[in-house]
Design an enzyme around this catalytic site. Sequence first.
Site, mmCIF file in Angstrom:
data_model
loop_
_atom_site.group_PDB
_atom_site.id
_atom_site.type_symbol
_atom_site.label_atom_id
_atom_site.label_comp_id
_atom_site.label_asym_id
_atom_site.label_seq_id
_atom_site.Cartn_x
_atom_site.Cartn_y
_atom_site.Cartn_z
ATOM 1 C CD GLU A 36 69.653 -81.013 99.455
ATOM 2 O OE1 GLU A 36 68.764 -81.069 98.587
ATOM 3 O OE2 GLU A 36 70.845 -81.293 99.240
ATOM 4 N NE ARG A 263 56.929 -82.851 94.512
ATOM 5 C CZ ARG A 263 58.123 -82.364 94.860
ATOM 6 N NH1 ARG A 263 58.346 -81.076 94.818
ATOM 7 N NH2 ARG A 263 59.104 -83.162 95.228
ATOM 8 C CE LYS A 273 64.316 -77.091 98.154
ATOM 9 N NZ LYS A 273 65.240 -77.816 99.047
#
Length: 562
Positions: A36, A263, A273
């Site tokens: 994204e 992850r 983020k």
Amino acid sequence: MDNNEVKTVDFIRTQINEDLKNNKNDKRVHTRFPPEPNGFLHIGHAKAICVNHGIAREYEGGKFNLRFDDTNPVKEDTTYVEAIKKDIDWLGAHWDGDIKYASDYYGIFYDAAIKLIKSGKAYVDSLPPEEARELRGSPTKPGINSPYRDRTVEENLELFEQMKDGKFNEGECTLRAKIDMTHVNVHMRDPFLYRIKKVSHHRTGDEWCIYPMYDFAHCLEDAIEGITHSLCSLEFINHRELYDWILDNLDFEYRPRQIEFARLNLSYTVMSKRYLLELVESKTVNGWDDPRLPTISGMRRRGYSPESIRSFCSQIGLSKVNSLVDYAFLEYIVREEFNAKADRIMAVTQPLKVTITNYPEGQVEEFEADNNPNREDAGKRVVPFSRELYIDRTDFIEEPPKKFFRMTKGQEVRLIHAYFVTCNEVIKDENGEVVELLCTYDPASRCAKSPDGRKVKGTIQWVSIPHAIKAEVRLYDKLFTLENMGNMEEGKTYSDYLNPNSLEIFTNAYVEPSVKDRAIGEVVQFMRIGYFCKDLDSTEDSYIFNRTVALKDSWAKIQEKS
RNA sequence: UUGGACGUCGACAAGCGGUAAGUCACAUGGUUUUGAUCCAUGCAUUCGUAGGUUCGAAUCCUACCGUCCAAGCCA
């Protein structure tokens, strides 16, 4: 076990191999990386990129798409698109075909929504957000049907069109899948497919005011592109049922399959983020490419190579276990690479003047030095030597601890590439601070070779004062003091764990003259110190070096113990 | 009191019924014009726990314990 090379393969490749054996997807393997564009990429993304790209390249005919998952115009921006493209390209993960954008498929998404409405699988809900939340229930409490759930197909069609045409305000209504409000999987309780956002999109501008939700868009994007294996992180496991439901209720030619893996988490840093954005916006760090950040751009600026990042990603493995990888592992990988590749030069970060009293004034000798003693093909360079030198202040101690082999009064040491020298006199200023050492050299030890077989235990680097280049040296350390930033204490935030010493700057460093020829970003070894690269803030007459990683230092370790 | 995923050395991670790979870290020696590199050696009688099946279990069964994820009109 046996010595034959037993190649073990991770659970994803095992699955792909099985699919291939069963002739699934016409034996195609097609992966994708779907960022994204709402932030910069970090080392965690690098892992995902390496997994997806690596798999595509390993299988014959395999393909890899880069797709921007831009379904939320509120957070997304083209500056991120550009930064992400640059980072992926730099990493060497070359995508097949054009870059894809979810926003390219908005028309297809819309048609798919109409289809679901027509088959009675979706409806327009007019519940305000708070009420919708209330009726959804919780993991332990079943949800309750919306009073708008039984609108007719015609009514839904008309309302949805009005939504698209901007007849409603944000939050006034949504499109929802009609599944089961009592489902144990909360994601199956009539999930939202479309919401209204009267915000311009970085690519489609004001063409749309309804935007698809992730769950609706993502499976469609995969199906449209013919993705075979849609790899994502563990937290999407609960979404897989919905991913499958949507595709089952539409009829796309391709049928992708979602597979989840853990992850990457790295010790002493954060991958979120949100935190990263806060660190940048609060100016705690100097931008997205601050070398202390685990961002790709930060690591690039710090000197990490694409090879080292790829090597790291492949060596940490792939599994379904939430894990925390030791940053020492990353450091090991980068040292491993540069030990083989980087040229060695001499530098002094905290200069201490040394005068060789028996060396002729004005004389200059040029010594030939190996660029990399472990690799003959690395070539040689010339290093100038003179009567006045700088050594590193930390390499001299007046009252040394036991087993200190470096310079101290009366102890002979080797100046790398040059001569054996012995300190005879220590000169101090009025504060008692050592400001200069007077030494004598043994002319017979030219090229730092022992003339008579005698050993010197200490070997230190130096720089000739009249020839040295002044530089600024920036040392980076862990950004946080807590090993596992996922284990912050209640009520504390990441800023409570910031390492105050994450950046240490030496403005009065000196480097041997050969460093002039080095390009920005090129990594060299400052002998006995670490690997460094010229920072992009350097100019023609001001040199700035970033420490990529320090050399291992077993002497420091011994010191710590005592 | 829900559903799901996962628990193998300090950190990663193989193994998938035949008797615990590898890497990092750590420790100890050796080589060395970087106290770096390199080399050698050591580092899980045991696989979350407890039972069971079996000639044989980390691998199969049962129960329990623990960690993580899920209640955004974020992705």
